[in-house]
Write a protein that holds these residues in place. Sequence first.
Motif: not given
Length: 138
Positions: A82-85, A112-115, A54-56, A89-95
């Motif tokens: 704001t939703v994108r950020m 996959l999102g980038f592609v 979703g971020v991509e 940050y949620f993805v970063m915290l999960a990692v």
Amino acid sequence: MDMPHDDMPMVMNMMMQMNFYWGKDVTILFKGWPDNNLSMYILSLFFVFFMAFGVEIMSMGSKMIIKRPIVGGLIRDGIYYTVRMVLVYFVMLAVMSFNIGIFIVAILGHGLGFVVVKFLELAAAETTTDSNATDPKV
């Protein structure tokens, strides 16, 4: 400094994993999630994948919108950003859970999102060039 033995379980629960590891026994974003349950761990893998994806997809958001009023556009773009950020940050915290499975699905989601984004951009560019081309009839 010695600690009383009564406080040791609390200190041990507060320790965070500081190296990559495999396994379903992980805490992602919220305490008790996925709660050392294999099915919840698999669900959390999908959740992190779709957040990264979703971020991509959201990264091409401003390119999808052509004309909009200034104030309404600013408000909508601000909410969108704001939703994108929040997702970023949620993805970063999960990692930061250092779980290899979470790390892999986050990378796959971003990839996959980038592609998909690049494919949509190329398709849009091709459609634009096809509509601008003249059709010589001899």
